[in-house]
Design an enzyme around this catalytic site. Sequence first.
Site, PDB file in Angstrom:
ATOM      1  N   LYS A 125      -2.306  -1.574  -3.777  1.00 25.16           N
ATOM      2  CA  LYS A 125      -3.142  -0.376  -3.711  1.00 25.16           C
ATOM      3  C   LYS A 125      -2.277   0.867  -3.789  1.00 25.16           C
ATOM      4  O   LYS A 125      -1.278   0.909  -3.077  1.00 25.16           O
ATOM      5  CB  LYS A 125      -3.877  -0.411  -2.375  1.00 25.16           C
ATOM      6  N   ARG A 150     -10.557  10.223   2.214  1.00 26.95           N
ATOM      7  CA  ARG A 150     -10.452  10.857   3.536  1.00 26.95           C
ATOM      8  C   ARG A 150     -11.636  11.771   3.789  1.00 26.95           C
ATOM      9  O   ARG A 150     -12.057  11.937   4.932  1.00 26.95           O
ATOM     10  CB  ARG A 150      -9.105  11.553   3.677  1.00 26.95           C
ATOM     11  N   GLU A 166       7.385  -6.761   1.006  1.00 31.25           N
ATOM     12  CA  GLU A 166       6.184  -6.623   1.859  1.00 31.25           C
ATOM     13  C   GLU A 166       5.236  -7.811   1.647  1.00 31.25           C
ATOM     14  O   GLU A 166       4.669  -8.357   2.594  1.00 31.25           O
ATOM     15  CB  GLU A 166       5.430  -5.329   1.518  1.00 31.25           C
ATOM     16  N   SER A 199     -10.127   5.795  -4.402  1.00 30.76           N
ATOM     17  CA  SER A 199     -11.026   6.931  -4.551  1.00 30.76           C
ATOM     18  C   SER A 199     -10.540   7.951  -5.577  1.00 30.76           C
ATOM     19  O   SER A 199     -11.320   8.441  -6.397  1.00 30.76           O
ATOM     20  CB  SER A 199     -11.234   7.597  -3.187  1.00 30.76           C
ATOM     21  N   LYS A 259       0.857  -1.181   0.000  1.00 30.52           N
ATOM     22  CA  LYS A 259       0.000   0.000   0.000  1.00 30.52           C
ATOM     23  C   LYS A 259       0.892   1.228   0.000  1.00 30.52           C
ATOM     24  O   LYS A 259       1.694   1.429   0.912  1.00 30.52           O
ATOM     25  CB  LYS A 259      -0.898  -0.028   1.237  1.00 30.52           C
ATOM     26  N   ARG A 283       1.350   9.778   5.786  1.00 30.63           N
ATOM     27  CA  ARG A 283       1.538   8.381   6.187  1.00 30.63           C
ATOM     28  C   ARG A 283       2.839   7.812   5.626  1.00 30.63           C
ATOM     29  O   ARG A 283       2.986   6.606   5.492  1.00 30.63           O
ATOM     30  CB  ARG A 283       0.369   7.540   5.672  1.00 30.63           C
ATOM     31  N   TYR A 317     -15.107   1.536  -6.569  1.00 26.88           N
ATOM     32  CA  TYR A 317     -16.332   2.325  -6.447  1.00 26.88           C
ATOM     33  C   TYR A 317     -17.160   2.246  -7.727  1.00 26.88           C
ATOM     34  O   TYR A 317     -18.288   2.722  -7.763  1.00 26.88           O
ATOM     35  CB  TYR A 317     -15.985   3.789  -6.103  1.00 26.88           C
TER      36      TYR A 317
HETATM   37  C1  PBG Z   1      -6.862   3.377   5.628  1.00 30.22           C
HETATM   38  C2  PBG Z   1      -7.401   3.306   4.253  1.00 30.22           C
HETATM   39  C3  PBG Z   1      -7.299   4.301   3.267  1.00 30.22           C
HETATM   40  C4  PBG Z   1      -7.945   3.792   2.143  1.00 30.22           C
HETATM   41  C5  PBG Z   1      -8.424   2.536   2.447  1.00 30.22           C
HETATM   42  N1  PBG Z   1      -8.049   2.237   3.764  1.00 30.22           N
HETATM   43  C6  PBG Z   1      -6.782   5.660   3.328  1.00 30.22           C
HETATM   44  C7  PBG Z   1      -5.406   5.963   3.700  1.00 30.22           C
HETATM   45  O1  PBG Z   1      -4.535   5.095   3.818  1.00 30.22           O
HETATM   46  O2  PBG Z   1      -5.169   7.149   3.897  1.00 30.22           O
HETATM   47  C8  PBG Z   1      -8.080   4.535   0.859  1.00 30.22           C
HETATM   48  C9  PBG Z   1      -9.055   4.009  -0.121  1.00 30.22           C
HETATM   49  C10 PBG Z   1      -9.362   4.939  -1.220  1.00 30.22           C
HETATM   50  O3  PBG Z   1      -8.730   5.984  -1.445  1.00 30.22           O
HETATM   51  O4  PBG Z   1     -10.323   4.613  -1.934  1.00 30.22           O
HETATM   52  N2  PBG Z   1      -7.748   2.848   6.542  1.00 30.22           N
END
Ligand code: PBG
Length: 325
Positions: free
Chosen positions: A251, A207, A236, A277, A197, A220, A316
Amino acid sequence: MSFPDKRLRRLRRTPALRRLVAETSLSIDDLVAPLFIREGIESPVPISSLSGVVQHSRQSLIKEVEELNSIGIPGVILFGVPEHKDAEGSEAWNDEGIVQLALRDCRDAIGEEMVLIADLCIDEYTDHGHCGVIRKDGSVDNDETIQIYGKIAQAQAQAGADIVAPSGMMDGQVRAIRSALDEGHFEEVPILAYSAKYASGLYGPFRDAVDVTITDGGDRKSYQQDWRNGREALAEIRADIEEGADMIMIKPSIPYLDVLSEARKVTDLPIAAYHVSGEYAMIKAAAEQNLIDGSAVALEQLTAIKRAGADFILTYLAREIAEVL
Ligand code: PBG
């Protein structure tokens, strides 16, 4: 052979010929719909940065899950938006927490017809917006956090999750969750590990969807991956498999198809990709301005993710693509 060689082009002449030789196909069976459930609302709230996506109330979530089931989508992943956030994200493992309630609601409504995945993280539940608990100096306490993840996994499994999906990118999270699940006699609950990720700019709309702002303008990057690195993702992934992951995830998706295709070579376990997203929002925004044909681009992108090696896709677009397929 005559020159030029026309073999490849000849096979593109008609739609039926193209269908016959197609290497990849996208099916409804490959789609998982991410859904947001917000505590304390009576009717769904639109998310302005994610056109067509809403924060569900308990009632509207049940209806959505029933509809997704009736069009043949095999799974959903749930994200909770709690009313109260605190330093540890304690609503995430509360038996009466919003995701636990939603899991029970969905289970009652559809039985085992659909796979219910619970995203397992605390950023939606913490007042500082990080995926882990933080020390006085502001750094994330990895080892403390994975203990908390264990408690969340147990609460989610108890509420009926078919799969738990840790997304916090803490070291050792898969092992800690596996042992917590086994101790709680949830040996049958698999782990879908968000293994690779990246600290992506593409999570912005998400968010908004979960009302998360990282405290002090933070990011992050100390726990999610640096997008300059590809081989690191394989390390990983291997670590998560070694710790007991049943499935792994990459991701975001489109900028990381190279990682996906390398991952396909290192494991025969199922691989998921998350079309996130920001990837969704870019398609929607460009389509709304008539710059692209939104559903054609959606189909192209999701098919490319499969071509690169994914077994299924969190997106989505699930509902609208299912209607096209
Ligand atoms: C963290 C999490 C995130 C997403 C899924 N799980 C956000 C992040 O790491 O800041 C993002 C998913 C998306 O953007 O559709 N719990």
